[in-house]
Write a protein that holds these residues in place. Structure first.
Motif, PDB file in Angstrom:
ATOM      1  N   UNK A  32       0.944  -1.234   0.004  1.00  0.00           N
ATOM      2  CA  UNK A  32      -0.059  -0.046   0.012  1.00  0.00           C
ATOM      3  C   UNK A  32       0.876   1.249   0.005  1.00  0.00           C
ATOM      4  N   UNK A  33       1.800   1.236   0.976  1.00  0.00           N
ATOM      5  CA  UNK A  33       2.796   2.370   0.648  1.00  0.00           C
ATOM      6  C   UNK A  33       3.466   2.944  -0.590  1.00  0.00           C
ATOM      7  N   UNK A  34       3.598   1.914  -1.191  1.00  0.00           N
ATOM      8  CA  UNK A  34       4.557   2.183  -2.423  1.00  0.00           C
ATOM      9  C   UNK A  34       3.484   2.107  -3.827  1.00  0.00           C
ATOM     10  N   UNK A  35       2.246   2.126  -3.413  1.00  0.00           N
ATOM     11  CA  UNK A  35       1.045   1.785  -4.499  1.00  0.00           C
ATOM     12  C   UNK A  35       1.499   0.942  -5.513  1.00  0.00           C
ATOM     13  N   UNK A  36       1.701  -0.429  -4.987  1.00  0.00           N
ATOM     14  CA  UNK A  36       2.034  -1.476  -5.994  1.00  0.00           C
ATOM     15  C   UNK A  36       0.623  -2.235  -6.372  1.00  0.00           C
ATOM     16  N   UNK A  37       0.513  -2.374  -7.758  1.00  0.00           N
ATOM     17  CA  UNK A  37      -0.424  -3.014  -7.957  1.00  0.00           C
ATOM     18  C   UNK A  37      -0.211  -4.364  -8.503  1.00  0.00           C
ATOM     19  N   UNK A  38      -0.614  -5.546  -7.602  1.00  0.00           N
ATOM     20  CA  UNK A  38      -0.444  -6.760  -7.944  1.00  0.00           C
ATOM     21  C   UNK A  38      -1.404  -7.232  -8.994  1.00  0.00           C
ATOM     22  N   UNK A  39      -1.009  -7.639 -10.114  1.00  0.00           N
ATOM     23  CA  UNK A  39      -1.586  -8.006 -11.412  1.00  0.00           C
ATOM     24  C   UNK A  39      -2.787  -6.973 -11.839  1.00  0.00           C
ATOM     25  N   UNK A  40      -2.312  -5.646 -11.575  1.00  0.00           N
ATOM     26  CA  UNK A  40      -3.620  -4.758 -11.812  1.00  0.00           C
ATOM     27  C   UNK A  40      -4.644  -4.684 -11.121  1.00  0.00           C
ATOM     28  N   UNK A  41      -4.396  -4.954  -9.620  1.00  0.00           N
ATOM     29  CA  UNK A  41      -5.593  -4.664  -8.498  1.00  0.00           C
ATOM     30  C   UNK A  41      -5.381  -3.417  -7.978  1.00  0.00           C
ATOM     31  N   UNK A  42      -6.358  -3.080  -7.356  1.00  0.00           N
ATOM     32  CA  UNK A  42      -6.097  -1.673  -6.513  1.00  0.00           C
ATOM     33  C   UNK A  42      -5.054  -1.986  -5.287  1.00  0.00           C
ATOM     34  N   UNK A  43      -4.258  -1.009  -5.236  1.00  0.00           N
ATOM     35  CA  UNK A  43      -2.976  -1.340  -3.793  1.00  0.00           C
ATOM     36  C   UNK A  43      -3.848  -1.502  -2.530  1.00  0.00           C
ATOM     37  N   UNK A  44      -4.759  -0.794  -2.428  1.00  0.00           N
ATOM     38  CA  UNK A  44      -5.479  -0.947  -0.808  1.00  0.00           C
ATOM     39  C   UNK A  44      -6.373  -2.235  -0.982  1.00  0.00           C
ATOM     40  N   UNK A  45      -7.023  -2.682  -2.056  1.00  0.00           N
ATOM     41  CA  UNK A  45      -7.549  -4.101  -2.062  1.00  0.00           C
ATOM     42  C   UNK A  45      -6.353  -5.232  -1.736  1.00  0.00           C
ATOM     43  N   UNK A  46      -5.277  -5.212  -2.520  1.00  0.00           N
ATOM     44  CA  UNK A  46      -4.036  -6.167  -2.282  1.00  0.00           C
ATOM     45  C   UNK A  46      -3.604  -5.884  -0.643  1.00  0.00           C
ATOM     46  N   UNK A  47      -3.504  -4.752  -0.274  1.00  0.00           N
ATOM     47  CA  UNK A  47      -2.992  -4.822   1.109  1.00  0.00           C
ATOM     48  C   UNK A  47      -4.128  -5.342   2.103  1.00  0.00           C
ATOM     49  N   UNK A  48      -5.425  -5.387   1.980  1.00  0.00           N
ATOM     50  CA  UNK A  48      -6.205  -5.963   2.657  1.00  0.00           C
ATOM     51  C   UNK A  48      -6.290  -7.240   2.442  1.00  0.00           C
ATOM     52  N   UNK A  49      -6.120  -8.023   1.250  1.00  0.00           N
ATOM     53  CA  UNK A  49      -6.318  -9.332   1.169  1.00  0.00           C
ATOM     54  C   UNK A  49      -4.817  -9.981   1.537  1.00  0.00           C
ATOM     55  N   UNK A  50      -3.659  -9.451   1.490  1.00  0.00           N
ATOM     56  CA  UNK A  50      -2.554  -9.860   2.269  1.00  0.00           C
ATOM     57  C   UNK A  50      -2.677  -9.869   3.639  1.00  0.00           C
ATOM     58  N   UNK A  51      -3.165  -8.813   4.264  1.00  0.00           N
ATOM     59  CA  UNK A  51      -3.313  -8.784   5.729  1.00  0.00           C
ATOM     60  C   UNK A  51      -4.290  -9.844   6.137  1.00  0.00           C
ATOM     61  N   UNK A  52      -5.590 -10.063   5.485  1.00  0.00           N
ATOM     62  CA  UNK A  52      -6.389 -11.015   5.719  1.00  0.00           C
ATOM     63  C   UNK A  52      -5.488 -12.339   5.856  1.00  0.00           C
ATOM     64  N   UNK A  53      -4.848 -12.509   4.726  1.00  0.00           N
ATOM     65  CA  UNK A  53      -4.135 -14.022   4.535  1.00  0.00           C
ATOM     66  C   UNK A  53      -3.402 -14.249   5.598  1.00  0.00           C
ATOM     67  N   UNK A  54      -2.445 -12.964   6.072  1.00  0.00           N
ATOM     68  CA  UNK A  54      -1.549 -13.396   7.231  1.00  0.00           C
ATOM     69  C   UNK A  54      -2.444 -13.756   8.444  1.00  0.00           C
ATOM     70  N   UNK A  55      -3.103 -12.959   8.866  1.00  0.00           N
ATOM     71  CA  UNK A  55      -4.122 -13.249   9.747  1.00  0.00           C
ATOM     72  C   UNK A  55      -4.753 -14.796   9.871  1.00  0.00           C
ATOM     73  N   UNK A  56      -5.222 -15.128   8.723  1.00  0.00           N
ATOM     74  CA  UNK A  56      -5.811 -16.285   8.619  1.00  0.00           C
ATOM     75  C   UNK A  56      -4.624 -17.397   8.773  1.00  0.00           C
TER      76      UNK A  56
END
Length: 134
Positions: A32-56
Motif C-alpha cells: 500500500x505504501x508504494x502503491x504497488x498493483x499486484x496484477x492490476x489490482x487496486x493497492x488498497x485491496x491488495x493490502x487488505x487481501x495480504x493482511x487477511x491472509x496473514x491473519x488467517x
C-alpha cells in the motif's frame, strides 16, 4: 519421547506462524505504501487481501501448535484432523525450507523431523509396564 517431539514441533510451528504472519502483514503495508498493483489490482485491496491472509495463516498455525501442545500435555497421540494439519505443515515446511535458502532450511529440518516423528509414532504412551515373572 513423543512429548518432547510434540513440544518442539509446537514451538517450531508457533514461531513459524508468528514470523510468516508478521512478514505478510508488513508486506501488505509495503504494497500500500508504494502503491504497488499486484496484477492490476487496486493497492488498497491488495493490502487488505495480504493482511487477511496473514491473519488467517497465523491463526491456523498457532491453533495447530496449540493442539500439538495439548496432545503433549495429555500424553496422547494426535487426532485425525491434527494429523491432516501435520501432513500439510510437513509439505509447507519442506517447500519453505527449500525456497528460502540453506539457513532457513536448517531450522525447518528440525521442525520437519519432529513433525514426522509425531506422525509416525501413533502408539499411545502407556509408560512402563510391570514384568510378570513366574
Amino acid at each position: 519421547m513423543r512429548m518432547v517431539a510434540l513440544i518442539v514441533a509446537a514451538a517450531g510451528i508457533m514461531v513459524e506462524g508468528l514470523v510468516v504472519a508478521s512478514l505478510l502483514f508488513v508486506l501488505g503495508g509495503v504494497v500500500d505504501a508504494y502503491s504497488m498493483s499486484l496484477n492490476g489490482t487496486d493497492p488498497s485491496q491488495a493490502q487488505v487481501a495480504i493482511r487477511v491472509a496473514a491473519v488467517v495463516l497465523g491463526v491456523l498455525l498457532v491453533a495447530l501448535a496449540a493442539v500439538l501442545l495439548l496432545a503433549a500435555v495429555r500424553r496422547r497421540p494426535a487426532r485425525r484432523l491434527t494429523v491432516v494439519g501435520l501432513v500439510v505443515q510437513c509439505v509447507v515446511t519442506t517447500i519453505a525450507g527449500v525456497a528460502l535458502g540453506w539457513e532457513v532450511f536448517g531450522g525447518t529440518l528440525l521442525v520437519l523431523g519432529t513433525l514426522l516423528y509425531v506422525l509416525l509414532d501413533e502408539q499411545p504412551d502407556r509408560g512402563l509396564r510391570p514384568v510378570n515373572r513366574i
